[in-house]
Write an enzyme that holds these catalytic residues in place. Structure first.
Site, PDB file in Angstrom:
ATOM      1  CG  HIS A  13      -6.746  -2.031  -2.424  1.00 45.55           C
ATOM      2  ND1 HIS A  13      -6.833  -0.847  -3.111  1.00 45.55           N
ATOM      3  CD2 HIS A  13      -5.507  -2.034  -1.856  1.00 45.55           C
ATOM      4  CE1 HIS A  13      -5.704  -0.170  -2.976  1.00 45.55           C
ATOM      5  NE2 HIS A  13      -4.883  -0.868  -2.211  1.00 45.55           N
ATOM      6  CD  GLU A  14      -3.768  -4.490   1.119  1.00 41.67           C
ATOM      7  OE1 GLU A  14      -2.728  -5.097   0.804  1.00 41.67           O
ATOM      8  OE2 GLU A  14      -3.798  -3.268   1.325  1.00 41.67           O
TER       9      GLU A  14
ATOM     10  CG  HIS B 104      -1.466  -4.478  -3.614  1.00 42.07           C
ATOM     11  ND1 HIS B 104      -1.160  -3.563  -4.592  1.00 42.07           N
ATOM     12  CD2 HIS B 104      -2.118  -3.783  -2.634  1.00 42.07           C
ATOM     13  CE1 HIS B 104      -1.610  -2.369  -4.225  1.00 42.07           C
ATOM     14  NE2 HIS B 104      -2.208  -2.474  -3.052  1.00 42.07           N
TER      15      HIS B 104
END
Length: 216
Positions: free
Chosen positions: A24-25, A28
């Site tokens: 998820h990170e 980004h």
């Protein structure tokens, strides 16, 4: 999974939780890099190596506590640094950077659904191995649904708030973003009071039931 011991549950959840949070990170950072901000790259965060992203509390301690008490499991990794001023179209691009995290959880959710379907298809061939694979798939589906839905809430600093900010005029955006220092306090209150579960669980359960129906 109530029939499993706590040690077995930890073993089942470990890989899905770590990758759900860290990918998820990383997503980004990859999208920010695509739109011109290389802050995450320079910080060594453009990697799928979980060690670079793990937050001891958010990635390890909190999920373990939630697993032990039988609550909805969620957590966080160390936020990937993004300097919005470096983006080519800051407001527009920041929305895509924000959506990348939940988008990664959507992709992993579908991956685990496919993994579970594979386990069911080969359960008569690889006896003794497919059951833990199926448990892991269910865990992967669950954690990624929770992270995807939770992060789309329009509560600063969650990803959904970045999307909302991109549509607001400058003055309203500034006022809206002033909530950010209090965001996690508000989130904890919503969790403790049960309001968050009351609001999110029907959405989570609907998606989960659909994917579990696909697996079976």
């Amino acid at each position: 999974m109530s029939e499993l011991s706590i040690v077995q549950q930890i073993a089942i959840y470990a890989i899905p939780v770590i990758f759900a949070i860290t990918v998820h990170e990383a997503a980004h950072g990859y999208v920010a890099s695509h739109f011109g901000d290389q802050t995450a790259r320079m910080a060594g965060r453009l990697t799928l190596n979980p060690i670079k992203h793990i937050d001891p509390i958010g990635t390890v301690v909190l999920p373990l506590i939630l697993l032990a008490v039988g609550s909805i499991i969620f957590g966080w990794a160390k936020p990937v640094p993004v300097e919005w001023r470096n983006l080519r179209k800051p407001k527009q691009d920041m929305a895509w950077v924000a959506l990348a995290g939940p988008g990664a959880n959507l992709a992993m959710m579908l991956f685990w659904a496919g993994f579970g379907k594979l386990a069911v298809s080969f359960q008569h061939v690889f006896k003794g191995y497919t059951e833990p694979m199926l448990y892991m798939a269910v865990a992967g589906i669950g954690i990624n649904i929770v992270l995807m839905v939770l992060n789309m809430l329009p509560l600063p600093p969650l990803d959904g708030s970045r999307v909302v900010s991109s549509f607001l005029p400058p003055r309203q955006e500034e006022q809206y973003n002033r909530l950010e220092p209090y965001g996690f306090i508000i989130l904890i209150i919503l969790v403790v009071t049960g309001i968050l579960g009351w609001f999110l669980w029907p959405i989570i359960a609907t998606i989960q039931n659909f994917l579990l129906g696909f697996i079976s």
